[in-house]
Enzyme design. Structure first.
Site, PDB file in Angstrom:
ATOM      1  N   SER A 136      39.893  40.308  38.709  1.00  0.00           N
ATOM      2  CA  SER A 136      40.175  39.826  40.059  1.00  0.00           C
ATOM      3  C   SER A 136      41.582  39.250  40.089  1.00  0.00           C
ATOM      4  O   SER A 136      42.143  38.893  39.037  1.00  0.00           O
ATOM      5  CB  SER A 136      39.153  38.738  40.436  1.00  0.00           C
ATOM      6  OG  SER A 136      39.547  38.036  41.590  1.00  0.00           O
ATOM      7  N   TYR A 149      34.023  31.099  40.612  1.00  0.00           N
ATOM      8  CA  TYR A 149      34.388  32.517  40.614  1.00  0.00           C
ATOM      9  C   TYR A 149      35.703  32.724  39.876  1.00  0.00           C
ATOM     10  O   TYR A 149      35.813  33.613  39.019  1.00  0.00           O
ATOM     11  CB  TYR A 149      34.515  33.018  42.054  1.00  0.00           C
ATOM     12  CG  TYR A 149      34.894  34.474  42.156  1.00  0.00           C
ATOM     13  CD1 TYR A 149      33.935  35.471  41.995  1.00  0.00           C
ATOM     14  CD2 TYR A 149      36.212  34.864  42.428  1.00  0.00           C
ATOM     15  CE1 TYR A 149      34.267  36.816  42.088  1.00  0.00           C
ATOM     16  CE2 TYR A 149      36.559  36.203  42.511  1.00  0.00           C
ATOM     17  CZ  TYR A 149      35.580  37.172  42.346  1.00  0.00           C
ATOM     18  OH  TYR A 149      35.926  38.501  42.427  1.00  0.00           O
TER      19      TYR A 149
END
Length: 247
Positions: A136, A149
């Protein structure tokens, strides 16, 4: 080529599963939902390649073993593993409880390790494999109020490099793709907010990406020709991480 895509029934995983199928690979796309697994399998088979209809849960090692063993029994080998299962939740860091933290790490990080162990074992024994994790932008930079996250995805990048180094001599490459801002069910609520407008402003291309724009990168990393490429986090982000001032 024979591929397994974990988290392959929706979002980025679905796009990559179908992209590999278009490239001629047999693809077993799996997730927790049997209904979704059945649906994606039919779409894969429409390209004239093979598929399988087996659900799994990255939190359950036995379900991953069952998927692996079924694929090996039917296809004989597993050439490619893509780890695309993930979850997130926006919450201020002072309000994060340990249960949420553990749940996000269980899916985003420990689930990746678990799948890499389960599917990496026969790859190492065979002397060939291509593992692709989904990292990510938050593997590199911070996003407001999604600390679990971000921490889990930073760890996915580190895990990718660690496994790449450890398994390099066994003919198994381990790489990751770090997508830019791509609307999926996972982030759609966030993008329909002022944060989404800020992310769009920070993207030099001036638009969100599409999951299909990751396919060529995945096909490249999954190919036999990438035998000297390992431990890399390939960024496909419309220029966000390269950008300073856009105007």
């Amino acid at each position: 080529m024979k591929a397994v895509v974990i988290g392959g029934t929706s979002g980025i995983g679905r796009a990559l599963a179908l992209g590999l199928a278009r490239s001629g690979a047999d693809v077993a796309a799996s997730s927790r939902s049997q209904e979704s697994v059945d649906k994606i399998a039919a779409e894969i088979e429409a390209y004239g390649v093979g598929s399988m209809r087996i659900s799994c849960d990255v939190s359950d090692r036995q379900s991953l073993l069952a998927l692996r063993n079924s694929v090996l029994q039917q296809w004989g080998v597993i050439d490619i593993l893509i780890n695309s299962a993930g979850m997130t939740k926006r919450v201020p860091s002072l309000e994060i409880d340990e249960a949420l933290w553990s749940q996000i790490f269980e899916v985003n990080l420990t689930g990746v390790l678990r799948a890499c162990q389960v599917f990496g074992e026969p790859m190492i024994a065979r002397g060939f494999g291509r593992i692709i994790n989904i990292a990510s932008l938050s593997s590199f930079v911070a996003f407001h109020e999604v600390a679990p996250y971000g921490a889990s995805k930073a760890a996915v990048a580190a895990l990718t490099r660690s496994l790449a180094v450890e398994w390099a001599s066994s003919g198994v490459t381990v790489n990751a793709i770090a997508p830019g801002i791509i609307p999926t069910a996972l982030n759609r609520k966030i993008l329909d907010s002022p944060r989404g407008h800020e992310l769009l402003m920070r993207t030099p291309m001036g638009r969100y990406g599409e999951a299909e724009e990751l396919v060529s990168t995945a096909v490249y990393l999954a190919s036999r020709e990438t035998s000297f490429t390992t431990g890399q986090i390939v960024i496909v982000d419309g220029g966000i991480l390269a950008s300073g001032v856009n105007q």
